[in-house]
Design an enzyme around this catalytic site. Structure first.
Site, short mmCIF file in Angstrom:
data_model
loop_
_atom_site.label_atom_id
_atom_site.label_comp_id
_atom_site.label_asym_id
_atom_site.label_seq_id
_atom_site.Cartn_x
_atom_site.Cartn_y
_atom_site.Cartn_z
N ASP A 263 0.81 -1.21 0.00
CA ASP A 263 0.00 0.00 0.00
C ASP A 263 0.85 1.27 0.00
O ASP A 263 1.66 1.48 0.90
CB ASP A 263 -0.92 -0.02 1.22
CG ASP A 263 -1.94 1.10 1.21
OD1 ASP A 263 -2.20 1.65 0.12
OD2 ASP A 263 -2.49 1.41 2.28
N ARG A 331 -1.00 -0.68 -4.28
CA ARG A 331 -2.06 0.33 -4.27
C ARG A 331 -1.44 1.70 -4.46
O ARG A 331 -0.66 2.17 -3.65
CB ARG A 331 -2.88 0.28 -2.98
CG ARG A 331 -4.01 1.31 -2.97
CD ARG A 331 -5.15 0.98 -2.02
NE ARG A 331 -4.78 1.01 -0.62
CZ ARG A 331 -5.66 0.96 0.39
NH1 ARG A 331 -6.96 0.87 0.14
NH2 ARG A 331 -5.25 0.96 1.64
N GLU A 423 -15.50 2.30 -2.88
CA GLU A 423 -15.54 2.90 -1.55
C GLU A 423 -16.05 4.33 -1.54
O GLU A 423 -16.10 4.97 -0.49
CB GLU A 423 -14.14 2.85 -0.92
CG GLU A 423 -13.07 3.54 -1.74
CD GLU A 423 -11.66 3.29 -1.23
OE1 GLU A 423 -11.52 2.63 -0.19
OE2 GLU A 423 -10.71 3.77 -1.86
N LEU A 450 -15.51 1.50 5.71
CA LEU A 450 -15.13 2.71 6.41
C LEU A 450 -15.04 3.91 5.47
O LEU A 450 -15.65 4.95 5.72
CB LEU A 450 -13.83 2.48 7.18
CG LEU A 450 -13.99 1.53 8.36
CD1 LEU A 450 -12.64 1.08 8.87
CD2 LEU A 450 -14.79 2.17 9.47
#
Length: 717
Positions: A263, A331, A423, A450
């Site tokens: 990430d 990512r 998301e 989230l």
């Protein structure tokens, strides 16, 4: 914290970044520095203007939504939906289609299993994640609460070990049943007539034994396979566990984290060139295969490296190989942020997403060009997860950027595969068209509760006060969101070609609850789901032995779509909910404590993801997504006068003392109380008191600015 720049093409490039590219990345992949820097110029010229326009469109749509809610409140479902269609937020759904993504690896397409997410800036963590392809079931059960309790303190506990062995034996009996007898207490495993015999009994499904290591009559390992996942029975009668086993079974090793996302976004704190270079260098070490990290553990010096592939013999004696490490995705950041790593000709910061696209793909060429040794992608693909995209237009933009990156680097079309994070609400309500916009490179869609909730609160800020956080996730919109993501993924042909993923288990110390809850994700049709640690990956792998996800997906395809846009647009405001002052106080305290606990490490130590004790001292995995929802929630309650600014500030001060206490044993920690003038404390307050005005409610602008301020202050001392 001054950065040194050198001229490269029309851009000013940080010298540390230029050094990384010119001396470590480019020489071994056949790309000249001239070609690379010219390509960076091209990316800026072709895409910076469109990037800005897309961000302006986000703001324009948000202003129109805010105005509508101010005039209509929450409004009726029909009127709200019609309004979103009128302004181009909600688009028509087109004809049926299936993705055309070529050459995805089995871990993406045809095997279901856990997926790790790991910060790219921590070399030890990324090595652990890459090596989490294999994990000890014995260790996972012994060292966690997965048996229902924690191990007793002190040395090795034989009674607990006996419970572990019995529990794992029951897993083997359920997953690899014998024609007669049981794995529990078995005395001998051998390969005979090209099949496994356990005390003379064959497996009920003989084909589940795919190989062995050592002598057939007394193997040191037996390799089993179920639902595409491998399990290794390891035998060592001289070991502590093996000496207590009649067969010498010393461990049961599960194929665990099939894939891992390295990430560069939510779990890192990369605010300048030095930070970006750390992230890029670790990705480079993974792609070259030479990353290593030395550290002290229990008073001993250790060096961690990438695991080699596993070699074994099939029952017929033919040599076979199993990958030793997880398939790695990277990512990139989203479309919003810029980075001082590169300055445009006019002195403005370069769009970070454009830089990530070119650099992480160029680095991955080290893997693509390997002619020997372990490879990340056996099919010659690069897997990039792209977060925080708003709708199909932004997905099409990402698709065009990667097409240009492929042209610059001389790669075949669609070498780069794209993971779409579902998301943001404008992506959720237009998911089918988002997938269509990149149908030749989509390899992944994933729900993220989230960030999705953070965007829901920000998008609907003017609709009213939201429910408490725990109640938001109990409302119908979340089920519609989770179901529709799987349904549309299946409609668009992702099964057998790409991952349909589910979100993170955020309580890393509570593995018993994870075992109870997370089995619902493969049952829901997800062929991967996120876990917070290698141990969690090993335990979550058991769910994929219990459930054949691809059979589930076939059943769901026959059932048809269960989620709907109407359900997604049911805003989870607190209609008719009444809270006591104590309930309001406790909700804000919980949010404020979580924000402070996360932000103080982000600002002061540059830690982008960590296990942060909550208000009850329970460790929770926190990253920018968790911070976003907490900050937006308090901002929403402030905006609708559930609480006032003075009350929130007092709660922040009180919670700062709690966070100080929780970090008292950290020698690097700088307390926030009693002066409350620390940059970290100010950053936490900014996230809330300026939360309504933050773009999409994102935390990055505040955190990056305050972290740079901290680094500048530290360098001046």
């Amino acid at each position: 914290m001054s950065q040194q720049y050198v001229q490269r093409g029309s851009n000013q490039v940080s010298s540390v970044f230029a050094d990384l590219m010119e001396h470590q990345v480019l020489p071994d992949i056949g790309i000249s520095a001239t070609v690379f820097w010219s390509g960076l110029d091209t990316l800026s010229e072709k895409f910076s203007g469109e990037n800005r326009r897309l961000l302006e469109k986000r703001e324009s749509l948000q202003k129109q939504i805010d105005e509508w809610h101010r005039a209509n409140g929450k409004g009726s479902s029909a009127s709200y939906k019609a309004f979103l269609q009128d302004i181009g937020y909600l688009l028509p759904e087109g004809d049926s289609f299936e993705i055309e993504t070529p050459s995805t690896d089995p871990e993406i397409a045809t095997i279901a299993g856990p997926q790790l997410v790991v910060p790219s800036t921590n070399a030890r963590f990324v090595l652990n994640a890459a090596n989490a392809r294999w994990g000890s079931a014995y260790d996972a059960f012994y060292g966690t609460d997965a048996l229902g309790d924690l191990p007793p303190k002190g040395s090795f506990n034989e009674k607990r070990a006996e419970r572990v062995v019995a529990r794992v034996a029951s897993v083997l009996d359920e997953t690899f049943p014998l024609e007669r007898g049981t794995h529990k207490g078995a005395t001998a495993y051998r390969i005979e007539d090209q099949q496994l015999l356990v005390d003379g009994a064959a497996l009920s499904t003989p084909a589940q034994c795919v190989g062995y290591v050592g002598e057939a009559t007394s193997p040191s390992q037996v390799i089993l396979k179920n639902n595409g996942l491998h399990v290794i029975l390891a035998f060592d009668p001289t070991s502590q566990t093996g000496s207590n086993s009649p067969s010498g079974l010393s461990d049961v090793i599960l194929e665990s984290a099939l894939s891992a996302i390295v990430d560069c976004e939510d779990s890192v704190a990369c605010v300048d060139a030095e930070d970006k270079v750390v992230a890029y260098r670790n990705w480079l070490g993974l792609m070259k295969g030479d990353l290593e990290e030395s550290f002290e553990k229990a008073g001993r010096s250790m060096t961690r490296r990438l695991n080699a592939d596993r070699v074994f013999l099939a029952p017929d004696g033919a040599e076979q190989r199993l990958k030793g490490r997880s398939l790695l995705l990277v990512r990139n950041v989203g479309h919003l942020m810029t980075t001082p790593t590169v300055l445009n000709a006019d002195g403005t910061e370069f769009f970070e997403g454009l830089l990530d696209a070119l650099v992480t793909t160029a680095i991955a060429m080290h893997d693509l060009q390997k002619t020997e040794g372990a490879r990340n992608s056996e099919t010659g693909s690069v897997y990039v997860v792209k977060p925080k995209m708003h709708g199909p237009e932004e997905v099409a933009f990402a698709d065009a950027v990667f097409a240009e990156v492929e042209r610059i680097l001389g790669l075949s079309a669609n070498t780069v595969k794209l993971g779409i994070m579902d998301e943001e609400r404008r992506t959720s309500v237009n998911l089918k068209e988002c997938i269509r916009a990149a149908k030749q490179r989509v390899c992944f869609i994933n729900t993220g509760f989230l960030d999705r909730t953070g965007d829901e609160i920000h998008t609907s800020m003017e609709a009213g006060a939201f429910s408490r956080k725990d109640d938001i996730k109990k409302k119908g919109w979340i089920e519609a969101y989770e179901n529709q993501n799987v349904d549309i993924g299946l409609e668009c042909g992702l099964s057998g070609k790409a991952q349909i993923g589910k979100g993170m288990w955020a309580v890393p110390d509570n593995m018993a609850a994870m075992l109870d809850a997370k089995g619902a994700q493969p049952t829901a049709g997800a062929n991967c789901a996120w876990v917070p640690s290698p141990t969690a990956a090993t335990l979550h792998a058991l769910h994929y032995h219990d459930v054949d996800v691809f059979e589930v997906q076939d059943e769901l395809k026959a059932e048809g779509r269960r989620g709907s846009v109407d359900g997604l647009l049911n805003i989870p405001t607190a209609d008719g909910e009444n809270w006591s002052p104590k309930e309001i106080q406790r909700e804000v305290e919980n949010n404020a404590q979580g924000i402070l606990g996360y932000v103080v490490r982000w600002i002061d130590q540059g830690v982008g993801c960590s296990k942060v004790p909550d208000i009850n001292d329970i460790g929770l995995m926190e990253d920018r997504a968790t911070c976003r929802i907490s900050a937006q929630h308090i901002a929403n309650w402030l905006h609708h006068n559930v609480v006032n600014e003075a009350q929130v500030l007092e709660i922040f001060k009180a919670m700062a003392t709690v966070v100080d206490r929780q970090n008292a044993n950290d020698p690097m920690y700088q307390p926030m109380a009693p002066n409350f003038d620390a940059i970290a404390f100010k950053a936490a307050c900014d996230l809330v008191f300026e939360g309504v005005s933050q773009p999409s409610g994102y935390t990055e602008p505040v955190l990056h600015a305050r972290r740079r301020e901290f680094k500048e202050q530290a360098s001046a001392q």
